[in-house]
Motif scaffolding. Structure first.
Motif, PDB file in Angstrom:
ATOM      1  N   ILE A 307       0.763  -1.432   0.135  1.00  0.00           N
ATOM      2  CA  ILE A 307       0.263  -0.039   0.050  1.00  0.00           C
ATOM      3  C   ILE A 307       0.677   2.029  -0.490  1.00  0.00           C
ATOM      4  CG2 ILE A 307      -1.976   1.594   1.201  1.00  0.00           C
ATOM      5  CD1 ILE A 307      -2.891  -1.631   2.177  1.00  0.00           C
ATOM      6  N   ILE A 308       1.807   1.435   0.589  1.00  0.00           N
ATOM      7  CA  ILE A 308       2.653   2.436   0.401  1.00  0.00           C
ATOM      8  C   ILE A 308       3.163   3.044  -0.088  1.00  0.00           C
ATOM      9  CG2 ILE A 308       5.012   3.367   1.669  1.00  0.00           C
ATOM     10  CD1 ILE A 308       4.506   1.667   4.823  1.00  0.00           C
ATOM     11  N   PRO A 309       3.893   2.692  -1.170  1.00  0.00           N
ATOM     12  CA  PRO A 309       4.279   3.217  -2.490  1.00  0.00           C
ATOM     13  C   PRO A 309       3.245   3.691  -3.264  1.00  0.00           C
ATOM     14  CG  PRO A 309       5.567   1.167  -2.169  1.00  0.00           C
ATOM     15  CD  PRO A 309       4.270   0.928  -0.897  1.00  0.00           C
ATOM     16  N   ALA A 310       1.853   3.577  -3.307  1.00  0.00           N
ATOM     17  CA  ALA A 310       1.177   4.118  -4.253  1.00  0.00           C
ATOM     18  C   ALA A 310       0.478   4.694  -3.372  1.00  0.00           C
ATOM     19  CB  ALA A 310       0.662   2.799  -4.801  1.00  0.00           C
ATOM     20  N   ALA A 311       0.125   5.040  -2.267  1.00  0.00           N
ATOM     21  CA  ALA A 311      -0.208   5.488  -1.212  1.00  0.00           C
ATOM     22  C   ALA A 311       0.495   7.316  -1.412  1.00  0.00           C
ATOM     23  CB  ALA A 311      -0.340   5.338   0.042  1.00  0.00           C
ATOM     24  N   GLY A 548      -4.931   9.038  -1.394  1.00  0.00           N
ATOM     25  CA  GLY A 548      -3.512   9.038  -1.820  1.00  0.00           C
ATOM     26  C   GLY A 548      -3.395   9.669   0.425  1.00  0.00           C
ATOM     27  N   VAL A 549      -4.341  11.101   0.408  1.00  0.00           N
ATOM     28  CA  VAL A 549      -3.502  12.610   1.321  1.00  0.00           C
ATOM     29  C   VAL A 549      -3.982  10.952   2.858  1.00  0.00           C
ATOM     30  CG1 VAL A 549      -3.599  14.149   2.977  1.00  0.00           C
ATOM     31  CG2 VAL A 549      -3.454  14.037   0.264  1.00  0.00           C
ATOM     32  N   GLU A 550      -5.771  10.813   2.936  1.00  0.00           N
ATOM     33  CA  GLU A 550      -6.261   9.773   3.983  1.00  0.00           C
ATOM     34  C   GLU A 550      -5.252   8.689   3.954  1.00  0.00           C
ATOM     35  OE1 GLU A 550      -8.342  11.356   6.275  1.00  0.00           O
ATOM     36  OE2 GLU A 550      -9.502  12.624   5.036  1.00  0.00           O
ATOM     37  N   THR A 551      -4.979   7.619   3.057  1.00  0.00           N
ATOM     38  CA  THR A 551      -4.415   7.032   3.496  1.00  0.00           C
ATOM     39  C   THR A 551      -3.037   6.912   3.646  1.00  0.00           C
ATOM     40  OG1 THR A 551      -5.525   5.589   1.578  1.00  0.00           O
ATOM     41  CG2 THR A 551      -3.246   4.273   2.395  1.00  0.00           C
ATOM     42  N   VAL A 552      -1.929   8.030   3.360  1.00  0.00           N
ATOM     43  CA  VAL A 552      -0.489   7.993   4.235  1.00  0.00           C
ATOM     44  C   VAL A 552      -0.763   8.829   5.787  1.00  0.00           C
ATOM     45  CG1 VAL A 552       1.421   9.944   4.203  1.00  0.00           C
ATOM     46  CG2 VAL A 552       0.060   8.989   1.607  1.00  0.00           C
ATOM     47  N   ALA A 553      -1.995   8.933   5.815  1.00  0.00           N
ATOM     48  CA  ALA A 553      -2.225   9.645   7.327  1.00  0.00           C
ATOM     49  C   ALA A 553      -2.148   8.788   8.045  1.00  0.00           C
ATOM     50  CB  ALA A 553      -3.554  10.684   7.408  1.00  0.00           C
ATOM     51  N   SER A 554      -3.303   7.341   7.675  1.00  0.00           N
ATOM     52  CA  SER A 554      -3.783   6.597   8.163  1.00  0.00           C
ATOM     53  C   SER A 554      -1.870   5.847   8.857  1.00  0.00           C
ATOM     54  CB  SER A 554      -4.684   5.637   7.972  1.00  0.00           C
ATOM     55  OG  SER A 554      -4.781   4.427   8.561  1.00  0.00           O
ATOM     56  N   LEU A 555      -1.599   5.350   7.837  1.00  0.00           N
ATOM     57  CA  LEU A 555      -0.530   4.423   7.539  1.00  0.00           C
ATOM     58  C   LEU A 555       0.763   4.887   8.394  1.00  0.00           C
ATOM     59  CD1 LEU A 555      -0.063   3.940   3.640  1.00  0.00           C
ATOM     60  CD2 LEU A 555      -0.496   1.960   5.514  1.00  0.00           C
ATOM     61  N   LEU A 591       7.165   7.218   4.888  1.00  0.00           N
ATOM     62  CA  LEU A 591       6.243   8.136   5.100  1.00  0.00           C
ATOM     63  C   LEU A 591       5.902   9.579   6.289  1.00  0.00           C
ATOM     64  CD1 LEU A 591       4.008   4.521   6.799  1.00  0.00           C
ATOM     65  CD2 LEU A 591       3.316   6.208   4.506  1.00  0.00           C
ATOM     66  N   ASP A 592       7.183  10.744   5.576  1.00  0.00           N
ATOM     67  CA  ASP A 592       7.864  12.012   6.689  1.00  0.00           C
ATOM     68  C   ASP A 592       7.162  12.603   5.422  1.00  0.00           C
ATOM     69  OD1 ASP A 592       9.130  10.647   4.747  1.00  0.00           O
ATOM     70  OD2 ASP A 592      10.671  11.925   6.251  1.00  0.00           O
ATOM     71  N   GLU A 676      -7.123  -7.010  -3.379  1.00  0.00           N
ATOM     72  CA  GLU A 676      -7.941  -5.720  -5.055  1.00  0.00           C
ATOM     73  C   GLU A 676      -8.724  -4.749  -4.471  1.00  0.00           C
ATOM     74  OE1 GLU A 676      -4.538  -8.858  -6.449  1.00  0.00           O
ATOM     75  OE2 GLU A 676      -7.366  -8.961  -4.875  1.00  0.00           O
ATOM     76  N   PRO A 677      -9.987  -5.116  -4.134  1.00  0.00           N
ATOM     77  CA  PRO A 677     -11.258  -3.914  -3.788  1.00  0.00           C
ATOM     78  C   PRO A 677     -10.827  -3.082  -3.126  1.00  0.00           C
ATOM     79  CG  PRO A 677     -11.671  -5.921  -2.787  1.00  0.00           C
ATOM     80  CD  PRO A 677     -10.302  -6.392  -3.858  1.00  0.00           C
ATOM     81  N   LEU A 678      -9.778  -3.450  -1.513  1.00  0.00           N
ATOM     82  CA  LEU A 678      -9.079  -2.080  -1.173  1.00  0.00           C
ATOM     83  C   LEU A 678      -8.518  -1.474  -1.850  1.00  0.00           C
ATOM     84  CD1 LEU A 678      -8.938  -0.997   1.904  1.00  0.00           C
ATOM     85  CD2 LEU A 678      -6.786  -2.453   2.523  1.00  0.00           C
ATOM     86  N   LEU A 679      -7.343  -1.710  -2.709  1.00  0.00           N
ATOM     87  CA  LEU A 679      -6.808  -0.569  -3.167  1.00  0.00           C
ATOM     88  C   LEU A 679      -7.357  -0.023  -4.199  1.00  0.00           C
ATOM     89  CD1 LEU A 679      -3.831  -3.689  -4.402  1.00  0.00           C
ATOM     90  CD2 LEU A 679      -4.046  -1.719  -2.326  1.00  0.00           C
TER      91      LEU A 679
END
Length: 685
Positions: A307-311, A548-555, A591-592, A676-679
């Motif tokens: 998830i991290i690279p795409a997010a 992407g922003v929301e996912t990075v904040a959660s990650l 993630l910084d 895949e559905p999550l992505l």
């Protein structure tokens, strides 16, 4: 104070109220303390009777007897834990400080009881020959695992050391939560001029005025929610107001005052790592994950690294767009974290004709609950709901509902407590007051708590889009508890692996945008007109912009949790600067991103330092894999939602912890979950 539990003590016997609802008016601190004292003594006597039973251990004289033990104490503890979270006061805080370590010691006297473990171990060794049904085998397996992981098989010096570590961890966790509540209250931002709140709707300004009035202050008080992101950041036009609000949110627990949590974080990291090493694990994370569906750090990392690279790539593109929108406003100042939510809302509105703030007049709290959350439960499961005005909650804001099954029989009680107040911790959560159990003849009572700002008297409580989602989410936990149909309390309802427990609640969020449900609750507060088509379409098919922003904040929050809890004892002891440690961990994970603060930072990360999510915040994303896969299943079965709901209830929601959770899921879905559905949902593929 006397430890005697008199017949008038509300915890001496099961509550005579419907479904065993506690008589809250009688649940005073004095009654709680008395019940704690006798309840602990009574349970230890019950356990001693179990281990002293002549002859060999049997399922009935050991496991079933253990399930029946401690009822007095549990009745008092469940009320206590609810009150200290939802309506605390100095007396309750003093009790929590005094009894949290004593509860840890008491639990260890049972879980580290070598004679009890030997009886369970003997049964476990012979389990295939005992003629047990599947649920009984699962109960035996769970208790064997519980006591093994608790350290019951250690030698006596190690058990004593472990008990001391548990006591210290309980003390630190309690102090962390108490500090955070106090500092969150103190960090509320007072604005003296209404012009500073330009951009907020009249209802939000009214709620801020009411919050100030309740504290005896002049002006407008914006109280803080638990995550870093504060809802008002999306609407405040004034950059200085946004900066003040974000700075207040991010500084909680690290302001150098009496509520500073940084020393507690470092101490908890050391204590948890030391406990894990004593139990044979490299780190606290290794210890925790061994009893989760994820099983190990490698499995969690595999998911995160998918998830991290795409997010981060998406987030960087989105941040550039937001910075361009700021420049288009004629503001050439550098793009800041306090600008993120505001310009995300702006871009979403301009690009997709979707203004999240425009939804507020259409989502009034009571209507969303009755014509949305409850209506979805009726559509799927045939449930009915009736307000029980004759049943009192623990605060005037609390409403009690009786829940009826499709055949008209009583299913349980739902306790709703939605407004913020100074005595309530931040965030939203679900709590079982009476877990369902056929063995004990108990039916479920479950409470949901939110933190919606309370409007002035006579004004409607209008919600944000996130608050609507939270209302549906927490009710998913309530359904998990209400639908429980098991024999034993240890396996009831939400007593499942921590990285599975969020799955049913996340699935329940899907119904907020289901057309038949949305059309029922999204009505203008003044005239009942339906949500405009463009807003309804955007809710039903939300754009992936800003995901992407929301996912990075959660990650980032997930990685902060893992970074602390993957440390060995020596590594944890070497940490001297909390902020520097967390910044380095985020940088190492990629993630910084300066403009995207983590959803939580350590000093206000209640989930992992004061609740049960240490080394487990990944559970939200882990469970979302199952959630997104299940949403696809419901869409495939949309032709008969009532039958689909019953199938979901029977296969998963009613089963509690009676079988390995992923086995239940795979049997329900006919295959393992696909990521895949999550992505796709998060725009990452």
């Amino acid at each position: 104070m006397s430890a005697d539990v008199r017949p008038s003590n509300p915890f001496a016997e099961p509550s005579p109220l419907p479904y065993g609802l506690p008589p809250f008016a009688e649940c005073t601190p004095a009654a709680l303390e008395a019940a704690f004292e006798q309840g602990m003594a009574a349970q230890l006597a019950e356990v001693e009777a179990i281990v002293a039973t002549p002859g060999p251990a049997t399922f009935d004289n050991t496991l079933e007897a253990l399930e029946r033990s401690g009822r007095l104490l549990r009745r008092a503890q469940r009320v206590f834990w609810l009150l200290t979270s939802a309506d605390t006061n100095p007396e309750l805080e003093a009790l929590e400080t005094a009894y949290a370590p004593r509860f840890a010691v008491h639990a260890d006297e049972i879980m580290l009881n070598r004679r009890l473990f030997d009886r369970i171990d003997a049964l476990y060794a012979e389990r295939a020959q005992l003629g047990l049904d599947a649920e009984q085998v699962r109960l035996l397996e769970r208790y064997h695992t519980d006591l093994s992981r608790a350290g019951a098989a250690l030698d006596e010096p190690s058990r004593l050391h472990l008990a001391d570590l548990n006591r210290q961890i309980a003390e630190c966790s309690t102090a962390f939560g108490t500090n955070l509540l106090a500092d969150t209250n103190d960090s509320a931002v007072l604005f003296s001029d209404v012009a500073e709140l330009d951009g907020l709707g009249p209802d939000a300004i009214g709620a801020a005025a009411e919050a100030a009035r309740q504290r005896g202050l002049d002006g407008y008080l914006i109280t803080l929610v638990l995550p870093t992101h504060q809802p008002a950041l999306e609407s405040l036009h004034e950059p200085a107001s946004r900066r003040r609000l974000l700075a207040a949110a991010q500084s909680r627990g690290s302001r150098g005052n009496a509520y500073d949590n940084r020393d507690l974080i470092r101490r908890l990291a050391v204590l948890r790592a030391e406990r894990a090493e004593l139990l044979g694990y490299r780190s606290h994370s290794d210890y925790v994950l061994a009893d989760r569906t994820a099983k190990d750090n490698a499995s969690v990392d595999d998911m995160l690294h998918r998830i991290i690279p795409a997010a981060t790539a998406n987030a960087s593109r989105e941040a550039a767009e937001l910075a361009a929108a700021k420049r288009a406003d004629g503001d050439d100042a550098p793009f800041e974290a306090s600008d993120w939510a505001y310009y995300a809302a702006r871009v979403r509105r301009d690009r997709y004709a979707f203004d999240a703030s425009a939804i507020r007049p259409y989502v009034e709290l009571e209507r969303v609950l009755t014509d949305g959350v409850f209506a979805a439960a009726t559509l799927l499961y045939g449930l009915g709901f009736v307000v029980r005005d004759d049943l009192a909650g623990y605060h005037p804001d609390v409403v009690v509902y009786e829940v009826f099954d499709a055949d008209g029989s009583g299913l349980g009680l739902f306790v709703a407590d939605f407004f913020t107040r100074d005595g309530k911790r931040g965030g939203a959560w679900s709590e079982s007051l009476v877990p369902q159990s056929r063995l004990l003849g108990e039916r479920p009572v479950v409470a949901n708590n939110l933190n919606v700002p309370k409007p002035p008297a006579g004004s409607p409580a209008l919600l944000t889009q996130d608050e609507v989602a939270t209302l549906f989410h927490e009710f998913g936990h309530a359904l998990h508890a209400l639908f429980s149909d098991v024999s034993y309390p240890r396996l009831s309802g939400t007593a499942v692996a921590r990285d599975f427990v969020e799955f049913p609640s996340q699935v329940n969020e899907m119904w907020l945008s289901w057309p038949a449900v949305l059309d029922g609750y999204a009505r203008h507060v003044d005239d009942g007109s339906p949500l405009p088509p463009e807003l309804a379409a955007a809710l039903r098919n939300p754009p992936t912009f800003n995901q992407g922003v929301e996912t990075v904040a959660s990650l980032a929050a997930t990685w902060i949790d893992l970074a602390w809890h993957r440390l060995t004892r020596a590594e944890a002891a070497a940490v001297t600067d909390v902020a520097e440690f967390e910044a380095r961990a985020l940088a190492e994970a990629g993630l910084d991103l300066d403009a995207i603060p983590p959803r939580y930072r350590g000093p206000y990360f209640n989930h992992v330092f004061a609740s049960g999510y240490s080394a487990g915040y990944y559970s939200y994303l882990w469970s979302e894999v199952l959630d997104a896969d299940t949403v696809e299943w419901f869409r495939e079965h949309a032709g008969d939602l009532r039958a689909a709901g019953q199938a979901f209830r029977d296969a998963l929601l009613s089963r509690g912890g009676t079988a390995p959770e992923l086995e239940l899921y795979d049997a329900f879905r006919g295959r393992p979950a696909r990521i895949e559905p999550l992505l796709a949902r998060r725009g990452l593929c």
